[in-house]
Design a protein around this motif. Sequence first.
Motif, PDB file in Angstrom:
ATOM      1  N   THR A  95     -16.623  69.005  39.805  1.00  9.04           N
ATOM      2  CA  THR A  95     -16.724  69.364  41.226  1.00  9.04           C
ATOM      3  C   THR A  95     -17.247  70.786  41.448  1.00  9.04           C
ATOM      4  O   THR A  95     -17.481  71.183  42.589  1.00  9.04           O
ATOM      5  CB  THR A  95     -15.360  69.174  41.929  1.00  9.04           C
ATOM      6  OG1 THR A  95     -14.337  69.629  41.047  1.00  9.04           O
ATOM      7  CG2 THR A  95     -15.111  67.713  42.257  1.00  9.04           C
TER       8      THR A  95
ATOM      9  N   ILE B  53     -20.812  69.003  41.712  1.00  9.14           N
ATOM     10  CA  ILE B  53     -20.962  67.755  42.466  1.00  9.14           C
ATOM     11  C   ILE B  53     -19.728  67.546  43.340  1.00  9.14           C
ATOM     12  O   ILE B  53     -18.622  67.395  42.820  1.00  9.14           O
ATOM     13  CB  ILE B  53     -21.140  66.539  41.522  1.00  9.14           C
ATOM     14  CG1 ILE B  53     -22.394  66.752  40.668  1.00  9.14           C
ATOM     15  CG2 ILE B  53     -21.248  65.228  42.318  1.00  9.14           C
ATOM     16  CD1 ILE B  53     -22.628  65.672  39.647  1.00  9.14           C
TER      17      ILE B  53
ATOM     18  N   MET C 193     -19.476  62.914  46.652  1.00  8.53           N
ATOM     19  CA  MET C 193     -20.761  62.414  46.142  1.00  8.53           C
ATOM     20  C   MET C 193     -20.619  61.736  44.782  1.00  8.53           C
ATOM     21  O   MET C 193     -21.615  61.360  44.163  1.00  8.53           O
ATOM     22  CB  MET C 193     -21.781  63.563  46.054  1.00  8.53           C
ATOM     23  CG  MET C 193     -22.209  64.107  47.393  1.00  8.53           C
ATOM     24  SD  MET C 193     -22.943  62.850  48.471  1.00  8.53           S
ATOM     25  CE  MET C 193     -24.488  62.550  47.623  1.00  8.53           C
TER      26      MET C 193
ATOM     27  N   PRO D  81     -22.979  56.994  46.659  1.00 11.74           N
ATOM     28  CA  PRO D  81     -21.890  57.975  46.568  1.00 11.74           C
ATOM     29  C   PRO D  81     -20.649  57.501  47.322  1.00 11.74           C
ATOM     30  O   PRO D  81     -20.764  56.724  48.282  1.00 11.74           O
ATOM     31  CB  PRO D  81     -22.493  59.214  47.226  1.00 11.74           C
ATOM     32  CG  PRO D  81     -23.504  58.705  48.168  1.00 11.74           C
ATOM     33  CD  PRO D  81     -24.051  57.430  47.577  1.00 11.74           C
TER      34      PRO D  81
ATOM     35  N   SER E 207     -20.607  74.277  49.589  1.00 12.41           N
ATOM     36  CA  SER E 207     -21.237  73.619  48.439  1.00 12.41           C
ATOM     37  C   SER E 207     -21.502  72.138  48.695  1.00 12.41           C
ATOM     38  O   SER E 207     -21.668  71.371  47.754  1.00 12.41           O
ATOM     39  CB  SER E 207     -20.315  73.769  47.236  1.00 12.41           C
ATOM     40  OG  SER E 207     -19.048  73.269  47.607  1.00 12.41           O
ATOM     41  N   LYS E 208     -21.558  71.727  49.957  1.00 13.41           N
ATOM     42  CA  LYS E 208     -21.603  70.285  50.229  1.00 13.41           C
ATOM     43  C   LYS E 208     -22.939  69.821  50.804  1.00 13.41           C
ATOM     44  O   LYS E 208     -23.002  68.800  51.499  1.00 13.41           O
ATOM     45  CB  LYS E 208     -20.483  69.914  51.197  1.00 13.41           C
ATOM     46  CG  LYS E 208     -19.109  70.340  50.747  1.00 13.41           C
ATOM     47  CD  LYS E 208     -18.471  69.338  49.807  1.00 13.41           C
ATOM     48  CE  LYS E 208     -17.117  69.832  49.372  1.00 13.41           C
ATOM     49  NZ  LYS E 208     -16.203  68.768  49.052  1.00 13.41           N
ATOM     50  N   HIS E 209     -24.002  70.587  50.533  1.00 12.68           N
ATOM     51  CA  HIS E 209     -25.273  70.222  51.168  1.00 12.68           C
ATOM     52  C   HIS E 209     -25.814  68.875  50.732  1.00 12.68           C
ATOM     53  O   HIS E 209     -26.570  68.229  51.458  1.00 12.68           O
ATOM     54  CB  HIS E 209     -26.300  71.344  51.001  1.00 12.68           C
ATOM     55  CG  HIS E 209     -25.970  72.461  51.931  1.00 12.68           C
ATOM     56  ND1 HIS E 209     -26.330  72.453  53.252  1.00 12.68           N
ATOM     57  CD2 HIS E 209     -25.214  73.562  51.748  1.00 12.68           C
ATOM     58  CE1 HIS E 209     -25.826  73.507  53.852  1.00 12.68           C
ATOM     59  NE2 HIS E 209     -25.147  74.202  52.957  1.00 12.68           N
ATOM     60  N   SER E 210     -25.385  68.433  49.538  1.00 11.30           N
ATOM     61  CA  SER E 210     -25.886  67.133  49.073  1.00 11.30           C
ATOM     62  C   SER E 210     -25.429  66.008  50.014  1.00 11.30           C
ATOM     63  O   SER E 210     -26.091  64.979  50.112  1.00 11.30           O
ATOM     64  CB  SER E 210     -25.441  66.862  47.634  1.00 11.30           C
ATOM     65  OG  SER E 210     -24.059  67.054  47.514  1.00 11.30           O
ATOM     66  N   ILE E 211     -24.312  66.214  50.733  1.00 12.32           N
ATOM     67  CA  ILE E 211     -23.854  65.183  51.684  1.00 12.32           C
ATOM     68  C   ILE E 211     -24.872  65.078  52.825  1.00 12.32           C
ATOM     69  O   ILE E 211     -25.300  63.982  53.206  1.00 12.32           O
ATOM     70  CB  ILE E 211     -22.435  65.502  52.233  1.00 12.32           C
ATOM     71  CG1 ILE E 211     -21.412  65.535  51.087  1.00 12.32           C
ATOM     72  CG2 ILE E 211     -22.028  64.500  53.301  1.00 12.32           C
ATOM     73  CD1 ILE E 211     -19.987  65.870  51.509  1.00 12.32           C
TER      74      ILE E 211
ATOM     75  N   ASP F 134     -28.011  65.965  52.720  1.00  6.80           N
ATOM     76  CA  ASP F 134     -29.269  65.420  52.178  1.00  6.80           C
ATOM     77  C   ASP F 134     -29.184  63.902  52.078  1.00  6.80           C
ATOM     78  O   ASP F 134     -30.135  63.199  52.404  1.00  6.80           O
ATOM     79  CB  ASP F 134     -29.550  65.982  50.776  1.00  6.80           C
ATOM     80  CG  ASP F 134     -29.871  67.462  50.827  1.00  6.80           C
ATOM     81  OD1 ASP F 134     -30.171  67.957  51.932  1.00  6.80           O
ATOM     82  OD2 ASP F 134     -29.796  68.120  49.777  1.00  6.80           O
ATOM     83  N   TYR F 135     -28.029  63.413  51.621  1.00  5.20           N
ATOM     84  CA  TYR F 135     -27.900  61.970  51.408  1.00  5.20           C
ATOM     85  C   TYR F 135     -28.027  61.208  52.716  1.00  5.20           C
ATOM     86  O   TYR F 135     -28.669  60.153  52.762  1.00  5.20           O
ATOM     87  CB  TYR F 135     -26.560  61.644  50.724  1.00  5.20           C
ATOM     88  CG  TYR F 135     -26.421  60.157  50.474  1.00  5.20           C
ATOM     89  CD1 TYR F 135     -27.099  59.553  49.415  1.00  5.20           C
ATOM     90  CD2 TYR F 135     -25.681  59.355  51.334  1.00  5.20           C
ATOM     91  CE1 TYR F 135     -27.025  58.186  49.208  1.00  5.20           C
ATOM     92  CE2 TYR F 135     -25.599  57.987  51.133  1.00  5.20           C
ATOM     93  CZ  TYR F 135     -26.275  57.408  50.073  1.00  5.20           C
ATOM     94  OH  TYR F 135     -26.213  56.051  49.881  1.00  5.20           O
TER      95      TYR F 135
ATOM     96  N   SER G 147     -35.503  60.543  54.090  1.00  2.33           N
ATOM     97  CA  SER G 147     -36.487  61.286  53.309  1.00  2.33           C
ATOM     98  C   SER G 147     -37.879  60.699  53.556  1.00  2.33           C
ATOM     99  O   SER G 147     -38.278  59.722  52.933  1.00  2.33           O
ATOM    100  CB  SER G 147     -36.137  61.235  51.820  1.00  2.33           C
ATOM    101  OG  SER G 147     -37.208  61.776  51.085  1.00  2.33           O
TER     102      SER G 147
END
Length: 270
Positions: free
Chosen positions: A20, A23, A27, A34, A58-62, A64-65, A69
């Motif tokens: 974590t 990641i 996710m 995810p 630190s949660k920018h991937s959420i 993005d998902y 795109s």
Amino acid sequence: MVRKAIIPAAGYGTRSLPITKAIPKEMFPLGLKPAIHYIVEEAVQSGIEQLLIVISNSKHSILDYFDHSMELEAFLKSKNKQHMLKLLELPNIDIFYIKQHHANGLGDAIRLGKEFVGDEPFGVLLPDDFVISNQTPALSQLIEEYKKAKSSVLGLKQVKQEQLKNYGVIQGTPNSDLIEIENIVEKPKQDPPSDLAVIGRYIFTPAIFQCLEELKEGVDGEFQLTDAIKSLLEIEPVYGKIVSGDRYDLGNLGDYIELMKIMSREQSLE
Ligand code: G1P
């Protein structure tokens, strides 16, 4: 009508370190999607139209998902891989985000949803908690009870004695399908008031915000949602509903492996 819900996803995921660090737990892959994808789907299946996800740095991937795109879609089309576009389909729901700047606890995270929620009842889904049910999704089970009781409803499960110290634990009296809650204690170190623990699904009336604003630091020096629920009990009735379905905790490695198997199986059948 319960149209809105909050997913607090700002925690550090310390139980799942070191992964974590890089990641977010939300996710973690379950099959090829995810974990948070399934939580958002549960909200959609329960009739929720607007979601607020509380995130941290630190949660920018959420984000993005859950973003479309264009670049990837154009690439797949240019390579004649249109059939893969369906893999990019996202749950059909409006998602809003707010940042919790300091890890101040679950109560503080939900308080940030005050403007988003306004004067309506709303749901909360903790993305660590999975309830696998063949029939009605867990949040939907609570919404059904809210419609009858017009009061806040907490999702409950019976938990083994030695595990109760990890949960909010209620004391209450059964009243037809529901339990009328009389008291609630966050992570009791001794003498838990019952063996019924709060799992991460809630329906609240907007009165909870008044209680969240007056909240003081509780267990672990954090602003605890459980303490706000305790004050809510002084203003209006709060009910508990024993949720049907099997519950899994994403932060527990054994449960994560089980969830991975279940979701992978489902995806290979799709
Ligand atoms: C939170 C709540 C707790 C609840 C639990 C369910 O604790 O504070 O009352 O029983 O979720 O998963 P956490 O697991 O975030 O420590």
